[in-house]
Design a protein around this motif. Structure first.
Motif, PDB file in Angstrom:
ATOM      1  N   HIS A  58       0.312 -29.805 -12.713  1.00 35.05           N
ATOM      2  CA  HIS A  58       0.693 -28.399 -12.700  1.00 35.05           C
ATOM      3  C   HIS A  58       0.327 -27.646 -13.962  1.00 35.05           C
ATOM      4  N   ASN A  87       7.239 -32.866 -10.424  1.00 30.67           N
ATOM      5  CA  ASN A  87       7.881 -34.184 -10.540  1.00 30.67           C
ATOM      6  C   ASN A  87       7.838 -34.704 -11.962  1.00 30.67           C
ATOM      7  N   VAL A  88       6.700 -34.492 -12.642  1.00 30.30           N
ATOM      8  CA  VAL A  88       6.522 -35.046 -13.981  1.00 30.30           C
ATOM      9  C   VAL A  88       7.532 -34.413 -14.934  1.00 30.30           C
TER      10      VAL A  88
HETATM   11 ZN   LIG Z   1       3.713 -31.364 -12.105  1.00 30.22          ZN
END
Ligand SMILES: [Zn+2]
Lengths: 474, 602
Positions: free
Chosen positions: A245, A259-260
């Motif tokens: 992203h 998510n990261v």
């Molecule tokens: Zn991400």
């Protein structure tokens, strides 16, 4: 002869004791059977038809009759979509489903659970044989619309509620089937008798990021301006990853469901704080909706204690490995309600009142301030609301579909991917609410086995909020 | 308001009726029994012993139908002598004659100088010697006869006594009126509840009213047929009969979904066929009742006027095992029943075991009519063991549960053998445990019984469904026709009690328990007033059998004791059972009417 008379006297005493014992036993066994034997499991199905011959009605809030007895026959909602949209909740008089209004409220519906004075009054009025009417908070029109939203998909569930009062306006589960099939117990599609809205344990997927955010915002390690460059690659071995992203802050990461970023938040605050936060939510205590059983929510991320990779998955809301996170659509709707209600949510209910044949309300649901429960601190809830509103407003997110012109919509979507299933299938989830005091509606939608992402759930949820604005009875 | 709602309202009235009738009958029965007990030590008229006292004065000693002589304080005639055993001898009346018999092998009794080693018939002026004391047996009737005179005074005394009995018994007219009100109520409701399309309303009315009219007629003319008729006993039983009629009509003629569906599907012929079949089920029950009532007065008269029963002892002793054997060989089962108790003769099913109970009781009564010596007791034990073994093989656990306690009761009351009774009870318990381990049928009954509150399985479903119905009935019931008996196996016969409680409420259950106790009290009154040991013990046995039967049913259907295939007397479906119960009632009525005259007549 003297002896004979004496013996007869003794025998009579013995027989008298037997007689009194029998009479007492009779009274006791009747009491026992009234208190111990009403279990549905051992029910005499053949007697149900006559028992429901004069049963009371089940009425929706908008006046739609969901069940009634006429000419000694039990009939269900005339409109087929209303029938399908309420089938698992209202239930069947044959009690093939047990967690339903028909079953759990059979004492009232059949008129068996009355005090002596009330019964006498009813008898004098010639109405003693009739059962009580159960009035629900469910709206027939909204149930019908909700069913039609879910109908195109294999399976799903939807809970629409008023987050100020706790009224459940619609609680729909698909697949569903016509009442006549259930009563005959034929032609019933797989799992059509299962009420997913109250009893299915769904994994929350990205909707869980509301909790991760909240836990992070209350963490001692909280950094207001924490940013992270998301390349999509996991930061820990076997850890959370996504498609990449770029530079993320909390607002953007929430909108993009990165998510990261959320995996890193979990590691920054630590498993101990995160677990404690989840345990204090109180969602594991919500195991009933009036007399209906609800599968309690369960969160256990202790498996991530010594495994940063696993913990990062927990932060992202994907229960990998031994991580446990499961909740029902009702719980999801309550989370949305708590955010909408600035941290407090009302106890949900579906039975508005019970009315006896003389139109006397014997049991009315009492909603008051005291019954409100706290899930988040007020300032935390306001921050979460901002995140959820931003998530819907952000043009890059699938949630953009949830926007309704002129009103503030807040929400969080999620997609659960199951790769071990034969075909590559996803379950889409969405929780959302209207941040409008005049339209206090919250919704939770789950759609199973869809090929696209959570979009279907978002659209269905948005439509329901729109319908609630149009038809919702205040 | 429709007829079902009317029935719901009228449940209060029917509850009041049954409870008032039960309470009134109970009150009368207790009062009369108490009176009978106070006056029961009534010596035989014109028969006594003369004891020559040392001063040359003779003292007359009264004789009862069973008079014990011995050293012990419980004897009617006590003899203070170390040569006399605690229980030495017994003088008793049987079949109109008087006998004396030593009570133990070592007890020395001489009649006219001859030593006895068994019973001996007593004649006028026989001299009885025991332990150095002499008695002379006096029979004033024989004296009168030898002088060519008629013996009037005693008969007059006897009549006076029974006039007193009658003065102390209230004819249960109010209860009778209330019973008819109950019947009218039920018949009225049922008439309008039966679907008009079934076309059986008129037939229902004719058959039901016909049966009720006969019951009423008997009640009114009973004192004309039998001199001292026990109307309280008759009314108690007939109230149970009318309750049975109402509930059987309800179970057969109301709520047939098969009929309704056939009609809705337009299959008129099929619907008519169903209606006809349903009605014939009800009619069969009424026909059995009519046959039973027809034989009622004949049997009652025979028992009252003759000693036929006494002479049938041997026949009954042979007939009992024979009936069971025939059932064992030819018996067929009913679905859901482990036992094969039905015999089919020309399309009619007959349950011979129901009649075997009566022959068993007659045999029992004649064995224990007068404290039999050990030898006779052993004979009986052997015979009874054989009979019970046959019952066990059938297997008819219900009959065992009825007859075993009744046997013990008659045994202990007639012989005062408390220790032996206790030992038999222990032995019976051991046998019960053995039966449990040997017969799978017994095991499944027990396991079904112990698990009713925890799970529902094939062996307890019947009771669980029954209990659910009982629970639904609450105190006043849901009104005739408003219950949901569907799905309860054998609801017309074995489980009929549960429907009664669902539709008439707990009140009806308690009233029935009271009815049973009243029957027992009336039988006991017969035992107390009877002028010979046989009438005493048969009355006791019959009453206890009816009581135990209902006890076993009510206990079984409510889960208090394991369920056995026994049916509620006078109420449950089953022609054989109803017929047998009418016979039992008839014998009881006949026994109650036996009096001094009857006791002497041969
Ligand atoms: Zn991400």
């Amino acid at each position: 002869m003297k002896q004979l008379i004496r013996n007869i006297k003794i025998a009579l005493v013995v027989l008298l004791v037997l007689t009194i014992g029998l009479g007492t036993g009779l009274v006791y066994q009747q009491y026992q059977s009234q208190t111990e034997l009403l279990a549905v499991a051992g029910e005499n199905k053949a007697s149900l038809r006559t028992r429901y011959a004069q049963a009371g009605s089940i009425v929706a809030k908008d006046g739609v009759v969901l069940a009634q007895s006429e000419d000694g026959q039990r009939q269900y909602a005339e409109d087929i979509y209303v029938q399908l949209g309420t089938s698992q909740l209202v239930g069947d008089y044959t009690h093939h489903m047990s967690n339903t209004i028909e079953t759990q409220y059979q004492g009232e519906i059949l008129g068996n659970k009355r005090g002596i004075t009330e019964q006498l009054l009813l008898d004098l009025a010639g109405r003693g044989l009739q059962g009580d009417d159960v009035h629900l908070t469910i709206q027939g029109d909204l149930s019908s619309l909700a069913y039609q939203e879910l109908e195109p998909y294999d399976a799903g569930a939807l809970v629409l509620m008023n987050y100020k009062t706790g009224e459940i306006l619609a609680s729909v589960s698909t697949p569903a089937t016509e009442m006549s099939n259930i009563i005959r117990y034929e032609d019933i599609p797989d799992t059509a008798l299962f009420n997913r809205a109250l009893n299915s344990a769904y994994q929350p997927a990205s909707t869980f990021k509301v909790f991760t955010s909240a836990a992070w915002l209350t963490s001692p390690n909280f950094q207001p301006d924490f940013t992270l460059e998301c390349s999509g690659e996991p930061l820990y071995p076997g850890g959370a990853r996504d498609k990449g992203h770029g530079l993320m802050d909390l607002n953007e990461a929430f909108a993009a469901s990165c998510n990261v970023y959320f995996g890193e938040l979990a590691n920054k605050m630590g498993e101990e704080h995160f677990s404690e936060f989840l345990n204090n939510l109180g969602l594991d205590k919500i195991d009933s909706l009036d007399r209906l059983d609800v599968r309690p929510a369960r969160y256990d991320i202790s498996a991530g204690k010594n495994d940063a990779g696993l913990l990062s998955w927990a932060g992202a809301g994907q229960p990998v490995g031994n991580l446990i996170a499961e909740e029902t659509p009702l719980h999801l709707a309550l989370v949305a309600s708590a955010v909408a209600g600035h941290g407090d949510y009302p106890e949900p209910y579906v039975v508005e009142k019970i009315v006896n044949p003389l139109q006397r309300e014997t049991r009315v649901h009492k909603a008051d301030k005291a019954s409100m429960k706290r899930m988040f601190a007020p300032e935390l809830a306001i921050r979460l609301e901002q995140l959820m509103i931003h998530g819907v407003e952000s043009s890059e997110s699938v949630q953009y579909n949830a926007a309704i012109p002129g009103v503030k919509v807040a929400g969080k979507s999620g997609t659960l991917e199951r790769e071990n299933v034969e075909s590559y299938q996803k379950t889409g989830l969405w929780m959302g609410f209207l941040a409008e005091p005049n339209y206090p509606f919250a919704v939770a939608v789950v759609v199973e086995n869809v090929e696209t992402s959570s979009e279907t759930a978002v659209v269905a949820g948005r439509n329901m909020l729109q319908y609630a604005m149009d038809y919702g009875i205040q | 308001m429709n007829v079902f709602e009317a029935s719901y309202l009228l449940r209060y009235l029917s509850a009041v009726i049954v409870i008032v009738v039960a309470a009134k009958l109970l009150y009368s029965a207790i009062r009369e029994l108490a009176w009978a007990m106070r006056h029961s030590l009534r010596p035989a008229q014109g028969i006594f012993l003369l004891n020559n006292q040392t001063e040359g004065e003779a003292m007359s000693l009264p004789l009862y139908h069973t008079t014990s002589l011995g050293r012990g304080s419980s004897n009617d005639i006590r003899i203070h002598s170390s040569d006399v055993a605690r229980k030495h001898a017994q003088i008793y009346r049987y079949d109109g004659d008087w006998y004396i018999r030593p009570q133990r092998f070592s007890a020395k009794v001489e009649v006219n100088g001859e030593e006895l080693n068994g019973k001996r018939k007593l004649e006028n002026r026989d001299t009885i010697s025991l332990g150095g004391t002499d008695f002379v047996f006096v029979d004033e009737r024989a004296i009168a006869k030898s002088r060519g005179e008629t013996y009037e005074e005693a008969i007059f005394d006897d009549r006076a006594f029974y006039r007193a009995v009658r003065r102390n018994s209230n004819p249960p007219y109010l209860e009778w009126v209330m019973m008819n009100l109950f019947t009218a109520l039920c018949t009225f409701l049922l008439y309008f509840m039966i679907p008009k399309e079934m076309g059986v309303r008129k037939d229902f009315l004719i058959w039901t009213l016909g049966a009720v009219a006969l019951i009423d007629l008997y009640f009114l003319i009973l004192p004309k047929i039998l001199l001292y008729a026990d109307r309280i006993l008759y009314l108690t039983c007939s109230h149970m009969m009318v309750i049975g009629l109402a509930i059987q009509a309800r179970l057969h003629l109301l709520g047939s979904y098969a009929f309704r569906e056939a009609r809705e599907a337009g299959e008129i012929l099929k619907a008519q066929d169903i209606a006809a079949r349903l009605f014939s089920g009800y009619r069969t029950q009424i026909i059995a009742l009519l046959i039973g009532l027809f034989f009622l007065w004949i049997i009652a008269l025979i028992v009252y006027k003759t000693r036929l029963l006494e002479s049938m002892t041997l026949v009954c002793a042979i007939l009992t095992p024979l009936l069971l054997l025939v059932t064992l060989i030819l018996g067929r089962g009913m679905e859901t029943h482990g036992a094969n108790l039905w015999i089919y003769i020309g399309g009619q099913s007959i349950q011979l075991t129901e009649f075997a109970k009566i022959t068993f009781l007659i045999t029992l009564a004649s064995f224990f009519k007068n404290q039999p010596p050990l030898r006779i007791q052993i004979y009986f034990a052997g015979w009874a063991a054989g009979v019970f073994l046959l019952y066990l093989l059938l297997p008819d656990l219900g009959s065992i549960m009825i007859l075993l306690p009744v046997t013990l009761l008659v045994f202990v009351v007639m012989t005062s053998e408390y220790l032996k009774t206790f030992l038999i009870l222990v032995a019976a318990s051991v046998m019960g445990v053995l039966a449990y381990s040997i017969f799978p049928h017994v095991r499944s009954r027990i396991s079904g019984w112990t698990s009713i509150w925890t799970e529902v399985n094939d062996s307890n479903r019947q009771v669980v469904y029954g209990l659910q119905a009982i629970g639904r009935g609450e105190i006043f019931g849901r009104g005739l026709g408003n219950g949901s008996p569907g799905g309860i196996p054998l609801v017309e016969s074995d489980m009929v009690f549960t429907v009664l409680l669902e539709e008439f409420g707990l009140i009806m259950g308690l009233a029935l328990v009271i009815f049973l106790f009243v029957i027992m009290l009336r039988a006991t009154r017969t035992t107390v007033l009877a002028r010979d040991g046989f009438s005493s013990s048969l009355g006791l046995g019959l009453g206890a059998a009816l009581f135990m039967e209902a006890f076993v049913v009510i206990g079984g259907t409510t889960g208090l004791i394991p369920l056995t295939g026994v049916t509620l007397p006078f109420i449950a479906q089953g022609g054989s059972s109803l017929l047998a119960k009418c016979f039992m009632l008839a014998i009881l009525l006949g026994l109650a009417s036996r009096h001094e005259e009857g006791a002497n007549r041969k």
